[in-house]
Design a protein around this motif. Structure first.
Motif, PDB file in Angstrom:
ATOM      1  N   PRO A  43       0.806  -1.225   0.000  1.00  0.00           N
ATOM      2  CA  PRO A  43       0.000   0.000   0.000  1.00  0.00           C
ATOM      3  C   PRO A  43       0.841   1.278   0.000  1.00  0.00           C
ATOM      4  O   PRO A  43       0.547   2.226  -0.725  1.00  0.00           O
ATOM      5  CB  PRO A  43      -0.845  -0.114   1.270  1.00  0.00           C
ATOM      6  CG  PRO A  43      -0.940  -1.581   1.500  1.00  0.00           C
ATOM      7  CD  PRO A  43       0.405  -2.125   1.072  1.00  0.00           C
ATOM      8  N   ARG A  44       1.888   1.300   0.782  1.00  0.00           N
ATOM      9  CA  ARG A  44       2.738   2.499   0.831  1.00  0.00           C
ATOM     10  C   ARG A  44       3.410   2.736  -0.523  1.00  0.00           C
ATOM     11  O   ARG A  44       3.449   3.852  -1.017  1.00  0.00           O
ATOM     12  CB  ARG A  44       3.797   2.383   1.914  1.00  0.00           C
ATOM     13  CG  ARG A  44       4.812   3.561   1.821  1.00  0.00           C
ATOM     14  CD  ARG A  44       5.620   3.659   3.013  1.00  0.00           C
ATOM     15  NE  ARG A  44       4.698   4.086   4.053  1.00  0.00           N
ATOM     16  CZ  ARG A  44       5.032   4.830   5.082  1.00  0.00           C
ATOM     17  NH1 ARG A  44       6.265   5.219   5.227  1.00  0.00           N
ATOM     18  NH2 ARG A  44       4.163   5.176   5.980  1.00  0.00           N
ATOM     19  N   GLY A  54      -3.298   8.950  -2.778  1.00  0.00           N
ATOM     20  CA  GLY A  54      -4.114   7.771  -3.032  1.00  0.00           C
ATOM     21  C   GLY A  54      -4.806   7.847  -4.383  1.00  0.00           C
ATOM     22  O   GLY A  54      -4.753   8.863  -5.077  1.00  0.00           O
ATOM     23  N   PHE A  55      -5.448   6.773  -4.745  1.00  0.00           N
ATOM     24  CA  PHE A  55      -6.080   6.656  -6.056  1.00  0.00           C
ATOM     25  C   PHE A  55      -7.558   7.015  -6.011  1.00  0.00           C
ATOM     26  O   PHE A  55      -8.238   6.754  -5.031  1.00  0.00           O
ATOM     27  CB  PHE A  55      -5.926   5.221  -6.578  1.00  0.00           C
ATOM     28  CG  PHE A  55      -4.504   4.862  -6.890  1.00  0.00           C
ATOM     29  CD1 PHE A  55      -3.980   5.079  -8.154  1.00  0.00           C
ATOM     30  CD2 PHE A  55      -3.672   4.323  -5.926  1.00  0.00           C
ATOM     31  CE1 PHE A  55      -2.663   4.766  -8.451  1.00  0.00           C
ATOM     32  CE2 PHE A  55      -2.359   3.992  -6.205  1.00  0.00           C
ATOM     33  CZ  PHE A  55      -1.851   4.226  -7.471  1.00  0.00           C
ATOM     34  N   ASP A  56      -8.044   7.591  -7.091  1.00  0.00           N
ATOM     35  CA  ASP A  56      -9.466   7.913  -7.207  1.00  0.00           C
ATOM     36  C   ASP A  56     -10.303   6.654  -7.369  1.00  0.00           C
ATOM     37  O   ASP A  56     -11.413   6.568  -6.845  1.00  0.00           O
ATOM     38  CB  ASP A  56      -9.722   8.836  -8.410  1.00  0.00           C
ATOM     39  CG  ASP A  56      -9.052  10.185  -8.251  1.00  0.00           C
ATOM     40  OD1 ASP A  56      -8.920  10.659  -7.107  1.00  0.00           O
ATOM     41  OD2 ASP A  56      -8.662  10.766  -9.279  1.00  0.00           O
ATOM     42  N   GLN A  73      -6.684   0.434   1.351  1.00  0.00           N
ATOM     43  CA  GLN A  73      -5.633   1.276   1.921  1.00  0.00           C
ATOM     44  C   GLN A  73      -5.027   2.267   0.931  1.00  0.00           C
ATOM     45  O   GLN A  73      -4.424   3.255   1.335  1.00  0.00           O
ATOM     46  CB  GLN A  73      -4.525   0.400   2.498  1.00  0.00           C
ATOM     47  CG  GLN A  73      -4.961  -0.435   3.687  1.00  0.00           C
ATOM     48  CD  GLN A  73      -3.916  -1.458   4.083  1.00  0.00           C
ATOM     49  OE1 GLN A  73      -2.736  -1.295   3.821  1.00  0.00           O
ATOM     50  NE2 GLN A  73      -4.359  -2.541   4.696  1.00  0.00           N
ATOM     51  N   ILE A  74      -5.189   2.031  -0.366  1.00  0.00           N
ATOM     52  CA  ILE A  74      -4.585   2.941  -1.346  1.00  0.00           C
ATOM     53  C   ILE A  74      -5.594   3.915  -1.944  1.00  0.00           C
ATOM     54  O   ILE A  74      -5.238   4.731  -2.793  1.00  0.00           O
ATOM     55  CB  ILE A  74      -3.856   2.164  -2.476  1.00  0.00           C
ATOM     56  CG1 ILE A  74      -4.813   1.324  -3.300  1.00  0.00           C
ATOM     57  CG2 ILE A  74      -2.726   1.334  -1.891  1.00  0.00           C
ATOM     58  CD1 ILE A  74      -4.188   0.683  -4.531  1.00  0.00           C
TER      59      ILE A  74
END
Length: 101
Positions: A43-44, A54-56, A73-74
């Motif tokens: 995730p990091r 983070g992602f949309d 988490q992302i």
């Protein structure tokens, strides 16, 4: 930016043949393929690709608990997680964080 992940190098290589990053770039898309097999903190690593925001949108195509949880988490703020992998295990579950950051 579109990021495609997998733990299998052959599948990633095949995806790159079908969807060449150079062709995506012509359309203004940064297409990145990442083998997450040997990444300690997936995730990091993935979130860092976004500068930490983070992602949309995150699409999950495997009914694997860790993959579903990492997808959560992302996500960026107000992100959308789409789970397309219908699990055959009726007890399949994963933890999701419903609280806003």
């Amino acid at each position: 930016m579109i990021v495609v992940t997998d733990v299998n190098e052959d599948r990633l290589a095949r995806a790159q043949v079908i969807f060449p990053p150079a062709e995506a770039k012509k359309a203004g898309i940064d297409l990145i393929f990442v083998n997450t097999r040997d990444i300690g903190d997936v995730p990091r690593y993935l979130k860092d690709l976004t500068g930490g925001t983070g992602f949309d949108d995150v699409h999950v195509y495997a009914s694997v608990r860790t993959v579903v949880e990492q997808a959560d988490q992302i996500l960026g703020r107000d992100g959308c997680l789409n789970f397309f992998a219908g699990p055959t295990d009726t007890a399949f579950s994963g933890l999701l964080n419903y609280a806003a950051d």
